[in-house]
Design a protein around this motif. Structure first.
Motif, PDB file in Angstrom:
ATOM      1  N   LEU A  29      14.119   1.830  -8.102  1.00 14.29           N
ATOM      2  CA  LEU A  29      13.862   1.976  -9.532  1.00 14.29           C
ATOM      3  C   LEU A  29      13.150   0.739 -10.083  1.00 14.29           C
ATOM      4  CD1 LEU A  29      14.124   3.636 -12.097  1.00 14.29           C
ATOM      5  CD2 LEU A  29      16.400   2.635 -12.407  1.00 14.29           C
ATOM      6  N   LEU A  30      13.604  -0.439  -9.690  1.00 10.81           N
ATOM      7  CA  LEU A  30      12.954  -1.668 -10.156  1.00 10.81           C
ATOM      8  C   LEU A  30      11.527  -1.779  -9.628  1.00 10.81           C
ATOM      9  CD1 LEU A  30      15.841  -4.294  -9.932  1.00 10.81           C
ATOM     10  CD2 LEU A  30      14.926  -3.152 -11.971  1.00 10.81           C
ATOM     11  N   GLN A  31      11.301  -1.376  -8.379  1.00 14.07           N
ATOM     12  CA  GLN A  31       9.944  -1.403  -7.838  1.00 14.07           C
ATOM     13  C   GLN A  31       9.041  -0.424  -8.574  1.00 14.07           C
ATOM     14  OE1 GLN A  31       9.805  -2.060  -3.303  1.00 14.07           O
ATOM     15  NE2 GLN A  31      11.894  -1.352  -3.714  1.00 14.07           N
ATOM     16  N   LEU A  32       9.562   0.753  -8.885  1.00 15.13           N
ATOM     17  CA  LEU A  32       8.790   1.738  -9.641  1.00 15.13           C
ATOM     18  C   LEU A  32       8.429   1.182 -11.019  1.00 15.13           C
ATOM     19  CD1 LEU A  32       7.645   4.641  -9.919  1.00 15.13           C
ATOM     20  CD2 LEU A  32       9.902   5.284 -10.841  1.00 15.13           C
ATOM     21  N   CYS A  33       9.393   0.572 -11.686  1.00 15.09           N
ATOM     22  CA  CYS A  33       9.121  -0.026 -12.998  1.00 15.09           C
ATOM     23  C   CYS A  33       8.052  -1.103 -12.903  1.00 15.09           C
ATOM     24  CB  CYS A  33      10.407  -0.598 -13.595  1.00 15.09           C
ATOM     25  SG  CYS A  33      11.564   0.658 -14.163  1.00 15.09           S
ATOM     26  N   GLU A  34       8.120  -1.910 -11.874  1.00 12.50           N
ATOM     27  CA  GLU A  34       7.120  -2.970 -11.674  1.00 12.50           C
ATOM     28  C   GLU A  34       5.730  -2.378 -11.496  1.00 12.50           C
ATOM     29  OE1 GLU A  34       5.686  -6.887 -11.120  1.00 12.50           O
ATOM     30  OE2 GLU A  34       7.649  -6.225 -11.815  1.00 12.50           O
ATOM     31  N   ARG A  79       0.824  -1.218   0.000  1.00 12.93           N
ATOM     32  CA  ARG A  79       0.000   0.000   0.000  1.00 12.93           C
ATOM     33  C   ARG A  79       0.855   1.263   0.000  1.00 12.93           C
ATOM     34  NH1 ARG A  79      -0.693  -2.130   5.269  1.00 12.93           N
ATOM     35  NH2 ARG A  79       0.051  -0.748   6.905  1.00 12.93           N
ATOM     36  N   TYR A  80       2.096   1.151   0.447  1.00 19.04           N
ATOM     37  CA  TYR A  80       3.001   2.298   0.462  1.00 19.04           C
ATOM     38  C   TYR A  80       3.761   2.453  -0.858  1.00 19.04           C
ATOM     39  CZ  TYR A  80       2.233   1.722   5.457  1.00 19.04           C
ATOM     40  OH  TYR A  80       1.667   1.567   6.700  1.00 19.04           O
ATOM     41  N   HIS A  81       3.736   1.419  -1.663  1.00 18.11           N
ATOM     42  CA  HIS A  81       4.525   1.415  -2.890  1.00 18.11           C
ATOM     43  C   HIS A  81       3.752   2.003  -4.067  1.00 18.11           C
ATOM     44  CE1 HIS A  81       7.735  -1.633  -1.394  1.00 18.11           C
ATOM     45  NE2 HIS A  81       7.589  -0.589  -0.610  1.00 18.11           N
ATOM     46  N   THR A  82       3.318   3.234  -3.879  1.00 19.41           N
ATOM     47  CA  THR A  82       2.673   3.980  -4.962  1.00 19.41           C
ATOM     48  C   THR A  82       3.770   4.617  -5.816  1.00 19.41           C
ATOM     49  OG1 THR A  82       2.605   6.042  -3.704  1.00 19.41           O
ATOM     50  CG2 THR A  82       0.718   4.523  -3.441  1.00 19.41           C
ATOM     51  N   PRO A  83       3.458   4.965  -7.055  1.00 20.04           N
ATOM     52  CA  PRO A  83       4.484   5.627  -7.872  1.00 20.04           C
ATOM     53  C   PRO A  83       5.068   6.862  -7.182  1.00 20.04           C
ATOM     54  CG  PRO A  83       2.691   4.917  -9.268  1.00 20.04           C
ATOM     55  CD  PRO A  83       2.258   4.667  -7.842  1.00 20.04           C
ATOM     56  N   LYS A  84       4.231   7.690  -6.575  1.00 17.64           N
ATOM     57  CA  LYS A  84       4.710   8.902  -5.892  1.00 17.64           C
ATOM     58  C   LYS A  84       5.691   8.556  -4.784  1.00 17.64           C
ATOM     59  CE  LYS A  84       2.636  10.925  -2.430  1.00 17.64           C
ATOM     60  NZ  LYS A  84       3.712  11.047  -1.456  1.00 17.64           N
ATOM     61  N   ASN A  85       5.353   7.595  -3.942  1.00 15.60           N
ATOM     62  CA  ASN A  85       6.230   7.222  -2.834  1.00 15.60           C
ATOM     63  C   ASN A  85       7.522   6.576  -3.316  1.00 15.60           C
ATOM     64  OD1 ASN A  85       4.334   8.181  -1.058  1.00 15.60           O
ATOM     65  ND2 ASN A  85       3.631   6.178  -0.381  1.00 15.60           N
ATOM     66  N   LEU A  86       7.428   5.759  -4.358  1.00 16.82           N
ATOM     67  CA  LEU A  86       8.629   5.109  -4.868  1.00 16.82           C
ATOM     68  C   LEU A  86       9.575   6.116  -5.516  1.00 16.82           C
ATOM     69  CD1 LEU A  86       7.010   1.860  -6.271  1.00 16.82           C
ATOM     70  CD2 LEU A  86       8.542   2.033  -4.294  1.00 16.82           C
ATOM     71  N   VAL A  87       9.026   7.092  -6.231  1.00 14.88           N
ATOM     72  CA  VAL A  87       9.871   8.133  -6.827  1.00 14.88           C
ATOM     73  C   VAL A  87      10.537   8.954  -5.725  1.00 14.88           C
ATOM     74  CG1 VAL A  87       9.820  10.288  -8.154  1.00 14.88           C
ATOM     75  CG2 VAL A  87       8.682   8.269  -9.033  1.00 14.88           C
ATOM     76  N   ALA A  88       9.801   9.281  -4.679  1.00 16.94           N
ATOM     77  CA  ALA A  88      10.386  10.028  -3.559  1.00 16.94           C
ATOM     78  C   ALA A  88      11.507   9.214  -2.912  1.00 16.94           C
ATOM     79  CB  ALA A  88       9.311  10.388  -2.538  1.00 16.94           C
TER      80      ALA A  88
END
Length: 111
Positions: free
Chosen positions: A79-84, A25-34
């Motif tokens: 970066l890999l999590q964001l791509c996923e 639930r925390y792994h949103t694009p916004k949070n991952l980019v931050a």
């Protein structure tokens, strides 16, 4: 780990790690980019006040090498999590970007 690593396996491991801790639930694009930005800044911090010569030798000091390696791993993980999350194939994206750069910045002819 003796088995060969690839991007998809690492992305699965990261997803499984997050799922086991209920972190999706925390792994949103916004949070991952931050988080990616923070980790990249931590990598920059190691090099911030080094001369170019010192920065070229950064891996010769075991403690600093360990810090650099850890921060590189953190940057890559986010970066890999964001791509996923966004459905981006990072290797295909890089390959396409290199193709565009080769067209945009052709190599000079001859020496």
């Amino acid at each position: 780990m003796s088995e060969e690593l690839d991007v998809a396996k690492l992305q699965r491991r990261l997803a499984e790690f997050a799922a086991a801790r209920n972190w999706q639930r925390y792994h949103t694009p916004k949070n991952l980019v931050a988080a990616l930005s923070v980790e990249a800044s931590e990598l920059v911090e190691i090099f911030q006040w080094l001369t170019p010569e010192e920065s070229a030798r950064v891996m010769s000091d075991p403690d600093t090498a360990h810090r650099v390696t850890d921060e590189v791993a953190d940057v890559l993980a986010y970066l890999l999590q964001l791509c996923e999350v966004l459905g981006i194939d990072p290797l295909a994206a890089l390959d396409a970007k290199i193709d565009r750069n080769e067209r945009r910045f052709p190599a000079p002819d001859g020496p």
